[in-house]
Design an enzyme around this catalytic site. Structure first.
Site, PDB file in Angstrom:
ATOM      1  N   ARG A   1       0.844  -1.187   0.000  1.00  0.00           N
ATOM      2  CA  ARG A   1       0.000   0.000   0.000  1.00  0.00           C
ATOM      3  C   ARG A   1       0.884   1.243   0.000  1.00  0.00           C
ATOM      4  O   ARG A   1       1.968   1.256   0.571  1.00  0.00           O
ATOM      5  CB  ARG A   1      -0.893   0.032   1.239  1.00  0.00           C
ATOM      6  CG  ARG A   1      -2.086  -0.897   1.175  1.00  0.00           C
ATOM      7  CD  ARG A   1      -2.936  -0.811   2.428  1.00  0.00           C
ATOM      8  NE  ARG A   1      -2.233  -1.289   3.591  1.00  0.00           N
ATOM      9  CZ  ARG A   1      -1.619  -0.546   4.497  1.00  0.00           C
ATOM     10  NH1 ARG A   1      -1.660   0.778   4.392  1.00  0.00           N
ATOM     11  NH2 ARG A   1      -1.003  -1.083   5.510  1.00  0.00           N
TER      12      ARG A   1
ATOM     13  N   HIS B   1     -10.146  -2.457  11.840  1.00  0.00           N
ATOM     14  CA  HIS B   1      -9.078  -3.305  11.289  1.00  0.00           C
ATOM     15  C   HIS B   1      -8.801  -4.435  12.297  1.00  0.00           C
ATOM     16  O   HIS B   1      -7.780  -4.451  12.967  1.00  0.00           O
ATOM     17  CB  HIS B   1      -7.830  -2.442  11.081  1.00  0.00           C
ATOM     18  CG  HIS B   1      -6.734  -3.090  10.289  1.00  0.00           C
ATOM     19  ND1 HIS B   1      -5.443  -2.616  10.304  1.00  0.00           N
ATOM     20  CD2 HIS B   1      -6.724  -4.152   9.448  1.00  0.00           C
ATOM     21  CE1 HIS B   1      -4.682  -3.372   9.517  1.00  0.00           C
ATOM     22  NE2 HIS B   1      -5.436  -4.301   8.987  1.00  0.00           N
TER      23      HIS B   1
ATOM     24  N   ASP C   1      -8.990  -9.845   9.247  1.00  0.00           N
ATOM     25  CA  ASP C   1      -8.480  -8.497   8.937  1.00  0.00           C
ATOM     26  C   ASP C   1      -9.470  -7.366   9.227  1.00  0.00           C
ATOM     27  O   ASP C   1      -9.057  -6.306   9.647  1.00  0.00           O
ATOM     28  CB  ASP C   1      -8.066  -8.443   7.458  1.00  0.00           C
ATOM     29  CG  ASP C   1      -7.146  -7.268   7.141  1.00  0.00           C
ATOM     30  OD1 ASP C   1      -6.142  -7.093   7.851  1.00  0.00           O
ATOM     31  OD2 ASP C   1      -7.443  -6.518   6.190  1.00  0.00           O
TER      32      ASP C   1
ATOM     33  N   ARG D   1       2.110 -12.135  -0.704  1.00  0.00           N
ATOM     34  CA  ARG D   1       0.808 -12.490  -0.104  1.00  0.00           C
ATOM     35  C   ARG D   1       0.151 -13.666  -0.801  1.00  0.00           C
ATOM     36  O   ARG D   1       0.475 -14.000  -1.929  1.00  0.00           O
ATOM     37  CB  ARG D   1      -0.121 -11.279  -0.178  1.00  0.00           C
ATOM     38  CG  ARG D   1       0.425 -10.052   0.570  1.00  0.00           C
ATOM     39  CD  ARG D   1      -0.577  -9.464   1.491  1.00  0.00           C
ATOM     40  NE  ARG D   1       0.047  -8.503   2.408  1.00  0.00           N
ATOM     41  CZ  ARG D   1      -0.435  -8.217   3.608  1.00  0.00           C
ATOM     42  NH1 ARG D   1      -1.540  -8.789   4.036  1.00  0.00           N
ATOM     43  NH2 ARG D   1       0.174  -7.356   4.389  1.00  0.00           N
TER      44      ARG D   1
ATOM     45  N   GLY E   1       1.076 -20.071  18.624  1.00  0.00           N
ATOM     46  CA  GLY E   1       0.107 -20.895  19.358  1.00  0.00           C
ATOM     47  C   GLY E   1       0.086 -20.595  20.847  1.00  0.00           C
ATOM     48  O   GLY E   1      -0.969 -20.660  21.503  1.00  0.00           O
ATOM     49  N   ASP E   2       1.244 -20.227  21.377  1.00  0.00           N
ATOM     50  CA  ASP E   2       1.311 -19.971  22.812  1.00  0.00           C
ATOM     51  C   ASP E   2       0.597 -18.673  23.218  1.00  0.00           C
ATOM     52  O   ASP E   2       0.387 -18.424  24.408  1.00  0.00           O
ATOM     53  CB  ASP E   2       2.768 -19.967  23.277  1.00  0.00           C
ATOM     54  CG  ASP E   2       3.344 -21.382  23.252  1.00  0.00           C
ATOM     55  OD1 ASP E   2       2.709 -22.275  23.839  1.00  0.00           O
ATOM     56  OD2 ASP E   2       4.389 -21.594  22.615  1.00  0.00           O
TER      57      ASP E   2
ATOM     58  N   CYS F   1       1.221  -7.518  11.780  1.00  0.00           N
ATOM     59  CA  CYS F   1       1.539  -7.658  13.206  1.00  0.00           C
ATOM     60  C   CYS F   1       0.812  -8.842  13.844  1.00  0.00           C
ATOM     61  O   CYS F   1       0.692  -8.910  15.064  1.00  0.00           O
ATOM     62  CB  CYS F   1       1.218  -6.377  13.958  1.00  0.00           C
ATOM     63  SG  CYS F   1       2.354  -5.048  13.564  1.00  0.00           S
ATOM     64  N   GLY F   2       0.281  -9.758  13.042  1.00  0.00           N
ATOM     65  CA  GLY F   2      -0.165 -11.020  13.614  1.00  0.00           C
ATOM     66  C   GLY F   2      -1.659 -11.291  13.667  1.00  0.00           C
ATOM     67  O   GLY F   2      -2.077 -12.200  14.378  1.00  0.00           O
TER      68      GLY F   2
ATOM     69  N   SER G   1      -0.872  -3.563  10.332  1.00  0.00           N
ATOM     70  CA  SER G   1      -0.562  -4.461   9.227  1.00  0.00           C
ATOM     71  C   SER G   1       0.682  -5.290   9.535  1.00  0.00           C
ATOM     72  O   SER G   1       1.673  -4.767  10.048  1.00  0.00           O
ATOM     73  CB  SER G   1      -0.325  -3.645   7.956  1.00  0.00           C
ATOM     74  OG  SER G   1      -1.489  -2.903   7.667  1.00  0.00           O
TER      75      SER G   1
ATOM     76  N   TYR H   1      -1.340  -3.638  -7.097  1.00  0.00           N
ATOM     77  CA  TYR H   1      -1.078  -4.400  -5.867  1.00  0.00           C
ATOM     78  C   TYR H   1      -2.328  -4.425  -4.972  1.00  0.00           C
ATOM     79  O   TYR H   1      -2.972  -3.382  -4.754  1.00  0.00           O
ATOM     80  CB  TYR H   1       0.105  -3.797  -5.077  1.00  0.00           C
ATOM     81  CG  TYR H   1       0.110  -4.312  -3.651  1.00  0.00           C
ATOM     82  CD1 TYR H   1       0.574  -5.602  -3.374  1.00  0.00           C
ATOM     83  CD2 TYR H   1      -0.467  -3.583  -2.604  1.00  0.00           C
ATOM     84  CE1 TYR H   1       0.491  -6.115  -2.101  1.00  0.00           C
ATOM     85  CE2 TYR H   1      -0.554  -4.097  -1.325  1.00  0.00           C
ATOM     86  CZ  TYR H   1      -0.081  -5.361  -1.072  1.00  0.00           C
ATOM     87  OH  TYR H   1      -0.180  -5.889   0.185  1.00  0.00           O
TER      88      TYR H   1
ATOM     89  N   GLY I   1      -3.817  -4.214  -1.768  1.00  0.00           N
ATOM     90  CA  GLY I   1      -4.472  -3.204  -0.938  1.00  0.00           C
ATOM     91  C   GLY I   1      -4.813  -1.924  -1.680  1.00  0.00           C
ATOM     92  O   GLY I   1      -5.693  -1.171  -1.264  1.00  0.00           O
TER      93      GLY I   1
ATOM     94  N   LYS J   1      -9.600  -2.476   1.958  1.00  0.00           N
ATOM     95  CA  LYS J   1      -9.277  -1.343   2.817  1.00  0.00           C
ATOM     96  C   LYS J   1     -10.060  -0.085   2.411  1.00  0.00           C
ATOM     97  O   LYS J   1     -10.520   0.683   3.253  1.00  0.00           O
ATOM     98  CB  LYS J   1      -7.767  -1.066   2.819  1.00  0.00           C
ATOM     99  CG  LYS J   1      -6.956  -2.219   3.424  1.00  0.00           C
ATOM    100  CD  LYS J   1      -7.345  -2.479   4.835  1.00  0.00           C
ATOM    101  CE  LYS J   1      -6.918  -3.773   5.462  1.00  0.00           C
ATOM    102  NZ  LYS J   1      -5.550  -4.162   5.536  1.00  0.00           N
TER     103      LYS J   1
ATOM    104  N   ASN K   1      -2.407 -14.736  11.952  1.00  0.00           N
ATOM    105  CA  ASN K   1      -1.872 -15.794  12.810  1.00  0.00           C
ATOM    106  C   ASN K   1      -2.734 -16.032  14.036  1.00  0.00           C
ATOM    107  O   ASN K   1      -3.038 -17.177  14.373  1.00  0.00           O
ATOM    108  CB  ASN K   1      -0.435 -15.443  13.229  1.00  0.00           C
ATOM    109  CG  ASN K   1       0.568 -15.874  12.181  1.00  0.00           C
ATOM    110  OD1 ASN K   1       1.080 -16.980  12.225  1.00  0.00           O
ATOM    111  ND2 ASN K   1       0.804 -15.022  11.198  1.00  0.00           N
TER     112      ASN K   1
END
Ligand code: GTP
Ligand code: SPV
Ligand code: MN
Length: 581
Positions: A69, A226, A275, A366, A491-492, A250-251, A248, A197, A199, A206, A254
């Protein structure tokens, strides 16, 4: 495909402007999409991957200058400059239309314009919004098909007289000097040019679902955020829903697909979204969240069987990869997936070996994959009302300052914690990586109006939610002197979510500190974890001196908003200052 006059009038106008040779309506049928896939492979726009190993999968490479972006070329065009606010770029709408019209003029000569009707949200949900994107890129069509609900369903949802977000995209010559991503919130319109691209060009994401939707939410009494949405099921089968806003890369993806560690057998995480969340007050007085998207546009690097098994499994078929490495057997690879292949073709299309000295995949490469393929997709993914939230979690990448987790004193304090979020920048946006910047609610690049008014909207919403979610802040990214992460993460992170849910249920204790409630170290389960009590204590400390420094950064940021900074936020600032002494 439609008799909706608003659509036809606008289409006519845009056709005259862009002058495509052909116009093709996307009806969403597999036959049409298959034909487009074939065409894009023949033209070289996409590379067909190994269909035995990765059925229905393709690779796309963007231009070298077009990989993320572009925040400095993104504009919010409101009549009054102050309505865009100090954190957005602004142009007067008339000037922006005039400037960009020149660029669009004849831009689709010799090309086909695809008309993509799409729904953000589930068909038939009162909370869904319809958009129509005009584009000259097949890559955009195929990605929109994964990320949104395209075609006939959207036309039906729109009806004869319905309103929609008018989205125009032209790839043009991908010239970074003439690249613009422009939102006109007052006209429900988005214009994007000179990029290809994600985004910047998948305008439902977005541009619509955050920038335009946040503006609509302010008018209509809801919120576009977000945030990922997950359901955490405990061994008794009870599910708590949590929404989390991290900047963006930052997990979010996940966390949304987390697999519990062995020591926490019996827990399960269900993905509702990774997201974007649209939040509304339900009839039961709780805050409900729904995911307006239909797919995941996820970061590839760092995704592996170990870190995010579910994301990887989701991408094994019907997936478009952007800017990853192509192996010699026509599969894909990126840094962090597995041991590097001895030889391949890098994201720029050049021959690559592990000794090339450059990354095989772009750091912001991505995958675009259908949400329904995710092994842990929630049964509520298509629920027209969304899911009721127990907790909202804010977070970012902070090497020092922020502890592993803390809870706000109440809603207003939680809004303050969101408003003062900061994070080290990532490759998801063009520009320097690793620089700390303020990113309130992870919405800095995505708020479609004055962020001071946005804070006020959050405070207002708090007054209207009889039974609001509790608000927390997490930081998976605390580092030691050698820049090693102190918390194992992935996972933790469930160990932290469990404390959060226990707090929501009134089951866990906490320590009152200057910044909020922190867990007692013994209340974070570290069974079978390679971390000692001292390290855990370290990442659960609040260093008042660092926080006093932090206050300065917060003040400097807030000063930008002048009279737009709500009293409720100033009050929280003063309280924190007093608590820090
Ligand atoms: P956007 O799609 O840009 O909004 O990103 P996102 O917030 O969904 O981020 P994502 O989950 O894709 O993670 C981005 C990067 O952070 C990946 O390289 C991950 O491997 C890494 N990451 C995610 N969770 C953790 C964690 O708990 N600890 C550490 N150390 N890294 C993590
Ligand atoms: C982000 O940058 O937060 C993303 C990727 O989710 S993009 O769609 O490019 O914005
Ligand atoms: Mn994102």
């Amino acid at each position: 495909m439609t008799n909706n006059k608003k659509v036809l009038t606008w289409l006519d106008e845009m056709t005259k402007l862009c002058q495509p040779d052909n116009i093709v309506w996307i009806d969403g049928s597999q036959a049409q999409l298959d034909a487009l896939r074939k065409e894009s492979v023949e033209s070289g726009e996409m590379i067909e991957l190994n269909q035995e190993k990765l059925p229905g999968c393709y690779l796309h490479r963007t231009a070298e200058n077009d990989v993320a972006r572009v925040e400095n070329r993104t504009f919010i065009c409101t009549s009054k400059e102050e309505d865009a606010g100090p954190t957005n770029n602004w142009m007067a709408p008339a000037d922006a239309y005039a400037k960009l019209s020149k660029l669009y003029d004849g831009s689709m000569k010799g090309r086909t314009m695809y008309v993509i009707p799409f729904i953000m949200g589930v068909k038939g949900s009162p909370f869904s919004k319809v958009g129509i994107e005009l584009t000259d890129s097949i890559y955009v069509v195929l990605n929109m098909d994964i990320m949104t609900r395209v075609g006939k369903d959207a036309i039906e949802e729109l009806g004869e007289d319905g309103d929609f977000t008018k989205c125009l995209h032209a790839k043009k010559d991908v010239d970074p000097e003439e690249r613009y991503i422009v939102q006109f919130p007052e006209d429900n319109t988005i214009w994007s040019i000179n990029s290809a691209y994600g985004g910047n060009v998948l305008l439902g994401k977005k541009c619509l679902a955050l920038r335009i939707a946040s503006y609509l939410g302010k008018q209509e009494g809801w919120m576009a955020e977000h945030m990922l949405i997950l359901g955490l099921e405990n061994p008794q089968g009870e599910v708590h829903y949590i929404a989390a806003a991290f900047p963006s890369a930052c997990g979010k993806t996940n966390l949304a697909m987390l697999i519990p560690p062995k020591a926490l057998e019996g827990y399960k995480v269900w993905t509702v979204g990774d997201d974007i969340a649209w939040l509304r007050i339900g009839e039961d007085g709780r805050l409900w969240a729904m995911n307006p998207e239909n797919g995941f546009f996820g970061v590839a690097p760092g995704t592996s069987e170990k870190t995010n098994y579910n994301a990887l499994a989701t991408t094994k078929k019907n997936t478009i990869f952007t800017n990853v490495l192509l192996t010699d057997e026509k599969t894909v690879w990126w840094e962090g997936l597995s041991e590097a292949p001895a030889h391949g073709t890098d994201w720029l299309g050049n021959e690559w070996t592990p000794d090339s000295g450059i990354k095989g995949a772009h750091p912001n490469s991505r995958f675009t994959a259908p949400a329904r393929q995710c092994p842990c997709i929630s049964s509520e993914f298509e629920n027209k009302n969304g899911v009721p939230l127990s907790a909202i979690v804010f977070g970012g990448r902070r090497a020092k300052t922020a502890p592993l987790v803390y809870q706000s004193y109440d809603w207003n304090h939680g809004v303050f914690i969101g408003a003062t979020m900061a994070s080290e920048t990532t490759a998801a946006a063009a520009g320097a990586v690793g620089v700390v910047r303020r990113d309130p609610m992870a919405m800095l690049p995505f708020c479609g109006y004055n962020m001071g008014d946005y804070f006020a909207h959050w405070l207002e919403m708090g007054k209207k939610i009889p039974n609001p979610p509790k608000i927390f802040h997490v930081n998976w990214f605390r580092q030691d002197e050698n820049k090693k992460f102190l918390w194992p993460g992935f996972g933790d992170n469930l160990r932290v979510l469990n404390w959060i849910v226990d707090r929501c249920e009134g089951k866990a204790d906490a320590v009152e500190t200057a910044i909020g409630y922190l867990p007692k170290p013994e209340d974070i389960n570290i069974d079978a974890l390679d971390i000692d009590m001292d390290t855990l204590k370290e990442i659960l400390t609040v260093d008042k001196e660092i926080w006093k420094e932090e206050l300065k950064g917060i003040k400097e940021f807030f000063d930008k908003f002048g009279s737009k900074l709500p009293e409720g936020i100033k009050e929280q600032y003063n309280n924190l200052e007093a608590r820090l002494g």
